[in-house]
Design an enzyme around this catalytic site. Structure first.
Site, PDB file in Angstrom:
ATOM      1  N   ASP A  72       0.806  -1.086   0.118  1.00  0.00           N
ATOM      2  CA  ASP A  72      -0.143  -0.008   0.242  1.00  0.00           C
ATOM      3  C   ASP A  72       0.833   1.273   0.076  1.00  0.00           C
ATOM      4  OD1 ASP A  72       1.087   0.051   2.592  1.00  0.00           O
ATOM      5  OD2 ASP A  72      -1.011  -0.360   3.769  1.00  0.00           O
ATOM      6  N   HIS A 105       3.315   1.798   1.941  1.00  0.00           N
ATOM      7  CA  HIS A 105       4.044   2.171   3.554  1.00  0.00           C
ATOM      8  C   HIS A 105       5.418   2.076   3.498  1.00  0.00           C
ATOM      9  CE1 HIS A 105       3.184  -2.050   4.877  1.00  0.00           C
ATOM     10  NE2 HIS A 105       4.439  -1.802   5.205  1.00  0.00           N
ATOM     11  N   GLU A 131       1.381   4.035   7.403  1.00  0.00           N
ATOM     12  CA  GLU A 131       0.631   3.435   6.714  1.00  0.00           C
ATOM     13  C   GLU A 131      -0.087   4.747   5.823  1.00  0.00           C
ATOM     14  OE1 GLU A 131       0.260   0.598   6.020  1.00  0.00           O
ATOM     15  OE2 GLU A 131      -0.462  -0.856   7.605  1.00  0.00           O
TER      16      GLU A 131
HETATM   17  C1  GLP Z   1       6.772  -4.305   6.591  1.00  0.00           C
HETATM   18  C2  GLP Z   1       8.027  -3.606   7.242  1.00  0.00           C
HETATM   19  C3  GLP Z   1       8.356  -2.611   5.961  1.00  0.00           C
HETATM   20  C4  GLP Z   1       8.733  -3.090   5.100  1.00  0.00           C
HETATM   21  C5  GLP Z   1       7.428  -4.040   4.331  1.00  0.00           C
HETATM   22  C6  GLP Z   1       7.557  -4.778   2.884  1.00  0.00           C
HETATM   23  O1  GLP Z   1       5.603  -3.779   6.691  1.00  0.00           O
HETATM   24  N1  GLP Z   1       7.408  -2.701   8.410  1.00  0.00           N
HETATM   25  O2  GLP Z   1       9.373  -1.914   6.632  1.00  0.00           O
HETATM   26  O3  GLP Z   1       9.083  -2.563   4.014  1.00  0.00           O
HETATM   27  O4  GLP Z   1       7.015  -4.925   5.266  1.00  0.00           O
HETATM   28  O5  GLP Z   1       8.029  -5.807   3.371  1.00  0.00           O
HETATM   29  P1  GLP Z   1       8.621  -6.865   2.122  1.00  0.00           P
HETATM   30  O6  GLP Z   1      10.159  -6.377   1.877  1.00  0.00           O
HETATM   31  O7  GLP Z   1       8.648  -8.363   2.870  1.00  0.00           O
HETATM   32  O8  GLP Z   1       7.638  -7.039   1.043  1.00  0.00           O
END
Ligand code: GLP
Length: 259
Positions: free
Chosen positions: A135, A137, A142
């Site tokens: 999304d 973030h 968020e």
């Molecule tokens: C979590 C973390 C973020 C990260 C996101 C994406 O929400 N708080 O810092 O960027 O996941 O994670 P992934 O790299 O596993 O897609």
């Protein structure tokens, strides 16, 4: 913002590790900002490998973590402090006392957030690794997060809880609340390094890099920062519009100009 399109996830990890290693090598007391999720794991493995082979030392490094779940029992394997220990710090000569993370066990959480914000800004992060959520973030900021927010408590969206359910035995176990560095806190770092690979990141990467500056895509706050490097593979770059320009910029990058 410098956008670097690379063939695959391994190349993204190679390049990200190189940038972090260069930062460490050129500072007396380097401060690195660490992210969780799957995206940075390849980067961590490469940095561990450099340490193992004796080409990179972490004994003068301080590390700060972006965010943490609230409500997991101390030492829970999916708490972000535990993940960062297990996947990264335990394999290095980085003293554990210099790994900083929000104190989510504090009785006064609001005060703990303020204290963590002071710690992070007081240390001065040299390079902050960032992934991006589906999304848009970053950290756990968020959609709707103030672009100037500081470290605080946030409620996760259902989408983020569903995305992160793969790390838990069921979605019911994914905490609803977290402490995260704010977007303003993150932007106090000297260099932001966003890494993304795979088709699921194409939309959030395009929104963050080329979309409007909006709290609806917290990653778009990167557009306000003077030193951002975005490392993406071909799949994650698929929705970008200026790909020809990014490739051309990279092709003509002067050798004296580092990322
Ligand atoms: C979590 C973390 C973020 C990260 C996101 C994406 O929400 N708080 O810092 O960027 O996941 O994670 P992934 O790299 O596993 O897609």
């Amino acid at each position: 913002m410098e956008v670097v399109i690379l063939p695959g996830a391994d190349d993204v990890a190679d390049q990200a590790a190189q940038i972090v290693a260069d930062t460490i090598a050129t500072r007396a007391k380097p401060v690195i900002g660490l992210a969780t999720g799957s995206s940075p794991l390849g980067t961590y493995q490469r940095l561990i490998e450099r340490h193992r082979t004796g080409t990179l030392r972490f004994d003068s490094v301080t590390a700060v973590i972006l965010d943490e779940y609230i409500g997991l029992p101390a030492g829970h394997p999916e708490s972000y402090r535990e993940v960062i220990r297990r996947e990264f710090v335990d394999h290095l000569d980085l003293p554990i006392a210099r790994l900083h993370s929000p104190d989510v066990a504090a009785s006064d959480l609001a005060e703990a957030c303020r204290a963590y914000d002071d710690t992070v800004t007081g240390l001065g992060v040299d390079v902050q690794l960032l992934g991006i959520g589906s999304d848009g973030h970053i950290g756990f900021n968020e959609p709707g997060s103030s672009l100037r927010s500081r470290t605080r408590i946030k409620t996760l969206t259902d989408r983020t809880r569903a995305d992160n359910a793969r790390f838990f035995s069921s979605i019911d176990e994914v905490p609803r609340h977290v402490v995260t560095q704010g977007l303003g806190t993150i932007c106090d770092a000297g260099h932001l390094l966003l890494i993304a690979s795979g088709a699921s990141k194409a939309a959030p990467v395009a929104a963050a890099v080329e979309g409007p500056l909006t709290a609806m895509c917290p990653g778009s706050v990167l557009q306000l920062h003077p030193h951002v490097t975005v490392l993406v593979d071909e799949d994650a770059a698929a929705d970008l519009r200026l790909t020809a320009y990014y490739r051309e910029t990279l092709r003509h990058k002067p050798p004296w100009q580092p990322y």
